[in-house]
Design a protein around this motif. Structure first.
Motif, PDB file in Angstrom:
ATOM      1  N   ASP A  80      -2.289  -5.654   2.153  1.00 48.63           N
ATOM      2  CA  ASP A  80      -1.482  -4.515   1.746  1.00 48.63           C
ATOM      3  C   ASP A  80      -1.963  -3.240   1.030  1.00 48.63           C
ATOM      4  O   ASP A  80      -1.294  -2.142   1.348  1.00 48.63           O
ATOM      5  N   PHE A  81      -2.435  -3.891   0.039  1.00 47.10           N
ATOM      6  CA  PHE A  81      -3.393  -1.893  -0.411  1.00 47.10           C
ATOM      7  C   PHE A  81      -3.737  -1.237   1.069  1.00 47.10           C
ATOM      8  O   PHE A  81      -3.632   0.237   0.644  1.00 47.10           O
ATOM      9  N   VAL A  82      -4.826  -1.791   1.833  1.00 38.20           N
ATOM     10  CA  VAL A  82      -4.973  -0.798   3.173  1.00 38.20           C
ATOM     11  C   VAL A  82      -3.755  -0.197   3.251  1.00 38.20           C
ATOM     12  O   VAL A  82      -3.599   1.144   3.658  1.00 38.20           O
ATOM     13  N   HIS A  83      -2.845  -1.668   4.113  1.00 41.66           N
ATOM     14  CA  HIS A  83      -1.591  -0.755   4.388  1.00 41.66           C
ATOM     15  C   HIS A  83      -0.713   0.425   4.102  1.00 41.66           C
ATOM     16  O   HIS A  83      -0.313   1.941   4.579  1.00 41.66           O
ATOM     17  N   LYS A  84      -0.364   0.415   2.253  1.00 43.37           N
ATOM     18  CA  LYS A  84       0.135   0.905   1.272  1.00 43.37           C
ATOM     19  C   LYS A  84      -1.069   2.257   1.496  1.00 43.37           C
ATOM     20  O   LYS A  84      -0.009   3.494   1.837  1.00 43.37           O
ATOM     21  N   ALA A 123     -11.836   3.711   4.245  1.00 42.25           N
ATOM     22  CA  ALA A 123     -12.893   3.265   5.315  1.00 42.25           C
ATOM     23  C   ALA A 123     -13.718   2.130   4.498  1.00 42.25           C
ATOM     24  O   ALA A 123     -14.358   1.007   5.021  1.00 42.25           O
ATOM     25  N   ALA A 124     -13.683   2.257   2.821  1.00 47.26           N
ATOM     26  CA  ALA A 124     -14.914   1.711   1.898  1.00 47.26           C
ATOM     27  C   ALA A 124     -13.970  -0.029   1.516  1.00 47.26           C
ATOM     28  O   ALA A 124     -14.350  -0.890   1.842  1.00 47.26           O
ATOM     29  N   THR A 125     -12.708   0.067   2.141  1.00 48.23           N
ATOM     30  CA  THR A 125     -11.754  -1.069   1.709  1.00 48.23           C
ATOM     31  C   THR A 125     -12.594  -2.350   2.867  1.00 48.23           C
ATOM     32  O   THR A 125     -12.115  -3.202   3.329  1.00 48.23           O
ATOM     33  N   LYS A 126     -11.831  -1.257   3.846  1.00 48.31           N
ATOM     34  CA  LYS A 126     -11.771  -2.219   5.203  1.00 48.31           C
ATOM     35  C   LYS A 126     -13.501  -2.640   5.353  1.00 48.31           C
ATOM     36  O   LYS A 126     -13.634  -3.575   5.761  1.00 48.31           O
ATOM     37  N   ARG A 127     -14.577  -1.577   5.142  1.00 48.50           N
ATOM     38  CA  ARG A 127     -15.998  -2.216   4.678  1.00 48.50           C
ATOM     39  C   ARG A 127     -15.954  -3.769   4.037  1.00 48.50           C
ATOM     40  O   ARG A 127     -16.885  -5.015   4.522  1.00 48.50           O
ATOM     41  N   LYS A 128     -15.694  -3.787   2.620  1.00 47.64           N
ATOM     42  CA  LYS A 128     -15.172  -4.859   2.044  1.00 47.64           C
ATOM     43  C   LYS A 128     -14.959  -5.947   2.955  1.00 47.64           C
ATOM     44  O   LYS A 128     -15.693  -6.391   2.194  1.00 47.64           O
ATOM     45  N   LEU A 129     -13.868  -5.834   3.835  1.00 46.67           N
ATOM     46  CA  LEU A 129     -13.647  -6.751   4.429  1.00 46.67           C
ATOM     47  C   LEU A 129     -14.302  -7.900   5.239  1.00 46.67           C
ATOM     48  O   LEU A 129     -14.033  -8.996   5.189  1.00 46.67           O
ATOM     49  N   ALA A 153       3.934   8.324  -4.239  1.00 46.69           N
ATOM     50  CA  ALA A 153       4.913   7.044  -4.731  1.00 46.69           C
ATOM     51  C   ALA A 153       3.718   6.023  -3.479  1.00 46.69           C
ATOM     52  O   ALA A 153       3.853   4.753  -4.608  1.00 46.69           O
ATOM     53  N   ASN A 154       2.567   6.077  -2.835  1.00 51.12           N
ATOM     54  CA  ASN A 154       2.735   4.867  -2.262  1.00 51.12           C
ATOM     55  C   ASN A 154       1.871   4.680  -2.970  1.00 51.12           C
ATOM     56  O   ASN A 154       1.209   3.684  -2.746  1.00 51.12           O
ATOM     57  N   GLY A 155       0.750   5.198  -3.580  1.00 50.14           N
ATOM     58  CA  GLY A 155      -0.428   5.268  -3.708  1.00 50.14           C
ATOM     59  C   GLY A 155      -0.464   4.385  -5.015  1.00 50.14           C
ATOM     60  O   GLY A 155      -1.335   3.451  -5.481  1.00 50.14           O
ATOM     61  N   LYS A 156       0.953   4.759  -6.140  1.00 51.46           N
ATOM     62  CA  LYS A 156       1.296   3.889  -6.847  1.00 51.46           C
ATOM     63  C   LYS A 156       1.608   2.403  -5.910  1.00 51.46           C
ATOM     64  O   LYS A 156       1.259   1.422  -6.935  1.00 51.46           O
ATOM     65  N   GLU A 157       2.155   2.385  -5.225  1.00 52.31           N
ATOM     66  CA  GLU A 157       2.936   0.891  -5.224  1.00 52.31           C
ATOM     67  C   GLU A 157       1.577  -0.032  -4.069  1.00 52.31           C
ATOM     68  O   GLU A 157       1.174  -0.362  -4.712  1.00 52.31           O
ATOM     69  N   ALA A 158      -0.031   1.244  -4.164  1.00 51.35           N
ATOM     70  CA  ALA A 158      -0.933   0.421  -3.670  1.00 51.35           C
ATOM     71  C   ALA A 158      -1.298  -0.047  -4.366  1.00 51.35           C
ATOM     72  O   ALA A 158      -2.302  -1.139  -4.314  1.00 51.35           O
ATOM     73  N   GLN A 159      -1.155  -0.369  -5.610  1.00 54.23           N
ATOM     74  CA  GLN A 159      -1.756  -0.599  -6.863  1.00 54.23           C
ATOM     75  C   GLN A 159      -1.541  -2.039  -7.166  1.00 54.23           C
ATOM     76  O   GLN A 159      -1.383  -2.938  -8.481  1.00 54.23           O
ATOM     77  N   ASN A 160      -0.171  -2.132  -6.684  1.00 50.54           N
ATOM     78  CA  ASN A 160       0.644  -3.603  -7.103  1.00 50.54           C
ATOM     79  C   ASN A 160       0.300  -4.390  -6.019  1.00 50.54           C
ATOM     80  O   ASN A 160       1.375  -5.027  -5.481  1.00 50.54           O
TER      81      ASN A 160
END
Length: 117
Positions: A59-63, A109-115, A46-53
């Motif tokens: 916000d994506f990382v947080h979810k 981790a990959a998303t944080k590296r992109k940031l 459910a949280n993974g689905k929320e992250a998609q939006n």
């Protein structure tokens, strides 16, 4: 054609398996752990689905971090079931949640590296 999302696929299948395991627990009158497992085990996807939006990358990382926390909690309840002599085996579910946790942590981790780049 929609792109494959492995973490959502794995967590959806895991949620279905958790539902079946919790039904087995309830049949054995193990209501408290069944309730805890059902809540945490089904909220991962459910949280993974929320992250998609998500509204932003943060916000994506947080979810996804919330999904990872739910995965940790779920693993804890499954470990309790595994170690309790009067509970059905949860080893298959523990193996599944391990894979989901690794995947979630890798995405975070990959998303944080992109940031930071």
């Amino acid at each position: 054609m929609e792109k494959r999302n492995e973490v959502l696929e794995l967590s959806f299948e895991f949620a279905l398996d958790i539902i079946h395991y919790c039904e087995e627990l309830e049949n054995n009158k193990k209501y408290v752990l069944s309730h805890q497992l059902l809540k945490s085990g089904t909220s991962i996807e459910a949280n993974g689905k929320e992250a998609q939006n998500a509204e932003s990358i943060m916000d994506f990382v947080h979810k996804l971090k919330i999904a990872a926390k739910e995965a940790e909690e779920t693993e804890y309840w499954l470990q309790l079931c595994l170690k309790s002599k009067t509970y059905p085996s949860s080893q298959k579910l523990i193996d599944q949640i391990g894979s989901i946790k690794k995947l979630l942590n890798a995405i975070i981790a990959a998303t944080k590296r992109k940031l930071t780049n």
